[in-house]
Design a protein around this motif. Sequence first.
Motif, PDB file in Angstrom:
ATOM      1  N   ARG A  47      37.178  44.746  48.018  1.00  0.00           N
ATOM      2  CA  ARG A  47      37.326  43.298  48.200  1.00  0.00           C
ATOM      3  C   ARG A  47      37.070  42.547  46.897  1.00  0.00           C
ATOM      4  O   ARG A  47      37.823  41.630  46.544  1.00  0.00           O
ATOM      5  CB  ARG A  47      36.366  42.807  49.286  1.00  0.00           C
ATOM      6  CG  ARG A  47      36.417  41.297  49.499  1.00  0.00           C
ATOM      7  CD  ARG A  47      35.450  40.846  50.584  1.00  0.00           C
ATOM      8  NE  ARG A  47      35.815  41.417  51.878  1.00  0.00           N
ATOM      9  CZ  ARG A  47      35.113  41.192  52.983  1.00  0.00           C
ATOM     10  NH1 ARG A  47      34.029  40.425  52.948  1.00  0.00           N
ATOM     11  NH2 ARG A  47      35.497  41.721  54.130  1.00  0.00           N
ATOM     12  N   ASN A  48      36.041  42.927  46.157  1.00  0.00           N
ATOM     13  CA  ASN A  48      35.733  42.244  44.897  1.00  0.00           C
ATOM     14  C   ASN A  48      36.833  42.455  43.861  1.00  0.00           C
ATOM     15  O   ASN A  48      37.103  41.575  43.043  1.00  0.00           O
ATOM     16  CB  ASN A  48      34.400  42.747  44.342  1.00  0.00           C
ATOM     17  CG  ASN A  48      33.217  42.292  45.183  1.00  0.00           C
ATOM     18  OD1 ASN A  48      33.295  41.270  45.862  1.00  0.00           O
ATOM     19  ND2 ASN A  48      32.131  43.049  45.152  1.00  0.00           N
ATOM     20  N   ARG A  85      39.641  40.115  44.778  1.00  0.00           N
ATOM     21  CA  ARG A  85      39.201  38.746  44.483  1.00  0.00           C
ATOM     22  C   ARG A  85      39.309  38.476  42.983  1.00  0.00           C
ATOM     23  O   ARG A  85      39.744  37.398  42.569  1.00  0.00           O
ATOM     24  CB  ARG A  85      37.760  38.566  44.958  1.00  0.00           C
ATOM     25  CG  ARG A  85      37.252  37.139  44.844  1.00  0.00           C
ATOM     26  CD  ARG A  85      35.774  37.048  45.161  1.00  0.00           C
ATOM     27  NE  ARG A  85      35.439  37.690  46.427  1.00  0.00           N
ATOM     28  CZ  ARG A  85      34.207  37.831  46.873  1.00  0.00           C
ATOM     29  NH1 ARG A  85      33.185  37.364  46.158  1.00  0.00           N
ATOM     30  NH2 ARG A  85      33.980  38.414  48.034  1.00  0.00           N
ATOM     31  N   SER A  86      38.924  39.449  42.174  1.00  0.00           N
ATOM     32  CA  SER A  86      38.994  39.288  40.719  1.00  0.00           C
ATOM     33  C   SER A  86      40.437  39.203  40.230  1.00  0.00           C
ATOM     34  O   SER A  86      40.760  38.418  39.333  1.00  0.00           O
ATOM     35  CB  SER A  86      38.280  40.451  40.026  1.00  0.00           C
ATOM     36  OG  SER A  86      36.922  40.521  40.421  1.00  0.00           O
ATOM     37  N   TYR A 110      41.834  35.853  41.021  1.00  0.00           N
ATOM     38  CA  TYR A 110      41.157  34.787  40.290  1.00  0.00           C
ATOM     39  C   TYR A 110      41.475  34.834  38.793  1.00  0.00           C
ATOM     40  O   TYR A 110      41.287  33.835  38.102  1.00  0.00           O
ATOM     41  CB  TYR A 110      39.645  34.897  40.488  1.00  0.00           C
ATOM     42  CG  TYR A 110      38.861  33.735  39.939  1.00  0.00           C
ATOM     43  CD1 TYR A 110      38.808  32.515  40.612  1.00  0.00           C
ATOM     44  CD2 TYR A 110      38.191  33.835  38.725  1.00  0.00           C
ATOM     45  CE1 TYR A 110      38.114  31.436  40.100  1.00  0.00           C
ATOM     46  CE2 TYR A 110      37.477  32.762  38.203  1.00  0.00           C
ATOM     47  CZ  TYR A 110      37.441  31.574  38.895  1.00  0.00           C
ATOM     48  OH  TYR A 110      36.746  30.501  38.392  1.00  0.00           O
ATOM     49  N   ILE A 136      38.708  30.995  46.246  1.00  0.00           N
ATOM     50  CA  ILE A 136      37.264  31.241  46.275  1.00  0.00           C
ATOM     51  C   ILE A 136      36.559  30.255  47.205  1.00  0.00           C
ATOM     52  O   ILE A 136      35.656  30.617  47.963  1.00  0.00           O
ATOM     53  CB  ILE A 136      36.672  31.153  44.851  1.00  0.00           C
ATOM     54  CG1 ILE A 136      37.285  32.230  43.945  1.00  0.00           C
ATOM     55  CG2 ILE A 136      35.166  31.295  44.877  1.00  0.00           C
ATOM     56  CD1 ILE A 136      36.998  33.645  44.375  1.00  0.00           C
TER      57      ILE A 136
END
Length: 311
Positions: free
Chosen positions: A118-119, A122-123, A126, A192
């Motif tokens: 997930r991270n 997300r990165s 972003y 976010i």
Amino acid sequence: MAMPYPDSHNQIQTMPIPKKKRKVQLYALLFILPSLILYTLFVIVPTASSVYLSFTSWDGVSSDVHYIGFANFVEIWHSDRVHNALKNTLILTVSLVVLENVAALLLAVMVDQVRWFRNLFRSIFYFPVLMSGVVMGFIWTIILNYNFGVFNQILDKIGLSSLMVDWLGSPKYAMVSIILSAVWKSAGYYMIIYLAGLQSISADLTEAASIDGANRWQQFRHVTFPLLAGSMTVCSVLSMISSLKIFDQIAVMTDGGPGFATETLTYIIYKVGFGEMRQGFGTAMAMVLFLLILVITVIQVKFLRKREVQL
């Protein structure tokens, strides 16, 4: 005879401030003073100067500043170029507010459903936010180039060469290109905020809706989406303000062209103030833009606040 009671309210008001409390207040003022001085020098003073300069014919260089009253604002009211820039600004703003929020919400829902990495996702989403508008503009200028751009090359390779167009050189597609590139850059930032809103919603609510027979779409529509109203208010206001002030992408990708097809209020302020050496007129336009942002923000916040749901 009974003695009259003293006026306790007046007593409290006339009581001297303790020495220790005055010392604390002095220390607090000393800590605030540097920031207050900087804020006054770089925000309050320039703002007051801008209000004055908007009523002058200053060229931005000479020391001669001639007061001309409301002449700049009258010219703004009758200028076809300003009207075109206002139209482009409103089209750009409405498109970006809608598309950025839709894209950000979809990305947030997708990332929220991911169990593994997930991270990482997300990165990845972003990452475009971290790039400056100038760098992003150069990247998309290369991607959308008619002769060697990646986009047209892909269309040619898959047999859709008839769809190849000059994305940045055509008045019909230049604004669309800027809108899509701006969505690509900013959607991750609003994702976010939406993701934080999604993770603050209790799982008990969706479970209760599921027990009552609601499918995934009904759970999102009747439970999740209303509870994201607060996040939507924040994202919509930030997106609107950012869209009204967009400058970097236009300066790099189209320079306001072709013709005046992508010239916005912020860009015409720059062109008039620094290109045509009419700082007084440019400052008057900046004041108009400030009032426009203020009015739209107040209306938008007032409208969106009505549909917010408190847990």
